[in-house]
Design an enzyme around this catalytic site. Structure first.
Site, PDB file in Angstrom:
ATOM      1  N   TYR A   1     -23.952  -2.468   6.464  1.00  0.00           N
ATOM      2  CA  TYR A   1     -24.407  -3.528   5.572  1.00  0.00           C
ATOM      3  C   TYR A   1     -25.424  -2.931   4.603  1.00  0.00           C
ATOM      4  O   TYR A   1     -26.631  -2.921   4.859  1.00  0.00           O
ATOM      5  CB  TYR A   1     -25.078  -4.655   6.355  1.00  0.00           C
ATOM      6  CG  TYR A   1     -24.159  -5.560   7.144  1.00  0.00           C
ATOM      7  CD1 TYR A   1     -22.784  -5.459   7.081  1.00  0.00           C
ATOM      8  CD2 TYR A   1     -24.693  -6.556   7.962  1.00  0.00           C
ATOM      9  CE1 TYR A   1     -21.961  -6.300   7.805  1.00  0.00           C
ATOM     10  CE2 TYR A   1     -23.877  -7.405   8.695  1.00  0.00           C
ATOM     11  CZ  TYR A   1     -22.510  -7.274   8.607  1.00  0.00           C
ATOM     12  OH  TYR A   1     -21.710  -8.116   9.331  1.00  0.00           O
TER      13      TYR A   1
ATOM     14  N   PHE B   1     -18.038 -15.740   8.322  1.00  0.00           N
ATOM     15  CA  PHE B   1     -17.469 -16.427   7.162  1.00  0.00           C
ATOM     16  C   PHE B   1     -17.197 -17.900   7.457  1.00  0.00           C
ATOM     17  O   PHE B   1     -16.251 -18.495   6.918  1.00  0.00           O
ATOM     18  CB  PHE B   1     -16.199 -15.740   6.657  1.00  0.00           C
ATOM     19  CG  PHE B   1     -16.413 -14.338   6.153  1.00  0.00           C
ATOM     20  CD1 PHE B   1     -17.617 -13.963   5.585  1.00  0.00           C
ATOM     21  CD2 PHE B   1     -15.402 -13.385   6.252  1.00  0.00           C
ATOM     22  CE1 PHE B   1     -17.821 -12.671   5.110  1.00  0.00           C
ATOM     23  CE2 PHE B   1     -15.590 -12.097   5.787  1.00  0.00           C
ATOM     24  CZ  PHE B   1     -16.800 -11.737   5.217  1.00  0.00           C
TER      25      PHE B   1
ATOM     26  N   GLY C   1     -15.514 -19.048   4.193  1.00  0.00           N
ATOM     27  CA  GLY C   1     -14.086 -19.278   4.383  1.00  0.00           C
ATOM     28  C   GLY C   1     -13.260 -18.135   3.829  1.00  0.00           C
ATOM     29  O   GLY C   1     -13.566 -16.961   4.029  1.00  0.00           O
TER      30      GLY C   1
END
Length: 307
Positions: free
Chosen positions: A75, A223, A227
């Site tokens: 990340y 998510f 989505g």
């Protein structure tokens, strides 16, 4: 076991959704995902974040009772590393703070995705997370499946690191139900992290959710808000059902999506990520949102349409 406290305080904190145990570690069901700390979109897809703002978000999250942070050494954006930000903001770490990391995928220093880890590479991945975070062990480490049919060899390598004391508990990510059984035969699995949310098109999502519930394994969807937008973030427009329910409750569509996700079972943990202090407060407050039966029925129908 999940325990849900009554809502009594004016400031909504992360314990409003109840708690769950990751092995012997008690966490509030609303946690925090570190992916969005590094920029306007995940990885190298957006512009780098403001460092001090990201540090403020992390410290505010802990003030609001967040004690479960999900991160990974991969990340990072061109200027920001999620692990470095966590280290700077929160070290020395509170005893009740649970930090989970994922290993398996690899990005080089330019940010490009490289070859996924072989089993013998995983110790280096774990040690890199430890170095960046300034810790001598990781509370939870997920093996992120990278397309392979069997995860036994990779998971076995992490189980050895658990025996060596570098890892406290093990999880798996991006898996099907058969992978849970495969891993459980090697070492205890305390959590599973898969892409899942309202309208998710992942055909294995509901089956994995049920399997985890049956075995008292935490299910930690990623998510859940974005989505199908995934790493780039949520779509500009929301479904009519989500918008209608949000207006009726005086909340945001993102809060409705989080509340629906948590409604899927007491073993479901949320890890919404943001670099925005206002969004952080909203995400934590979603743990207190109780959807009416008719809301849930309408959202369930929307979810089935996504299959």
């Amino acid at each position: 076991m999940c325990e849900t406290p009554p809502m009594t305080s004016e400031t909504i904190t992360a314990d409003a959704a109840g708690t769950w145990k990751l092995g012997d570690l008690n966490v509030n069901r609303i946690g925090f995902g570190a992916m969005r700390l590094t920029g306007s979109a995940a990885f190298h897809l957006g512009t780098p974040s403001d460092r001090e703002r990201s540090i403020t978000v992390l410290r505010r999250a802990v003030e609001l009772g967040v004690n479960h942070i999900d991160t990974a050494a991969f990340y990072f954006s061109s200027l920001r590393s999620a692990n470095e930000l966590i280290n700077r903001a929160l070290a020395p770490y509170r005893d009740d703070l649970v930090i989970a990391a994922k290993v398996g995928p690899f990005r080089d220093y330019s940010g490009e995705w490289g070859t996924a880890a072989r089993p013998e590479d995983l110790r280096g991945h774990v040690e890199e997370n430890l170095r960046q975070l300034g810790r001598d062990h990781l509370d939870v480490v997920y093996l992120r499946r990278m397309g392979q049919e069997s995860i036994a060899e990779h998971f076995g390598a992490l189980a050895e690191l658990r025996e060596a004391g570098l890892i406290r508990h093990l999880g798996i990510s991006d898996v099907r139900p058969e992978h849970i059984a495969e891993a459980q035969a090697i070492a205890p699995v305390v959590s599973v992290q898969n892409k899942y949310g309202l309208g998710s098109t992942n055909s294995d999502g509901d089956a994995v959710l049920r399997t985890c519930g049956e075995q008292d394994i935490a299910f930690v969807p990623f998510f859940a808000i974005a989505g199908e937008g995934g790493a780039r973030g949520p779509a500009d427009r929301d479904d009519e059902a989500v918008s209608d329910i949000a207006r009726a409750h005086g909340v945001t569509p993102a809060q409705v999506r989080l509340a629906w996700t948590l409604h899927q079972g007491p073993h479901v943990l949320a890890i919404p990520g943001t670099g925005n202090p206002d969004h952080l407060v909203e995400n934590v407050a979603a743990g207190a949102l109780r959807l009416a039966d008719e809301d849930v029925a309408r959202l369930n129908a929307l979810h089935r349409q996504g299959k």
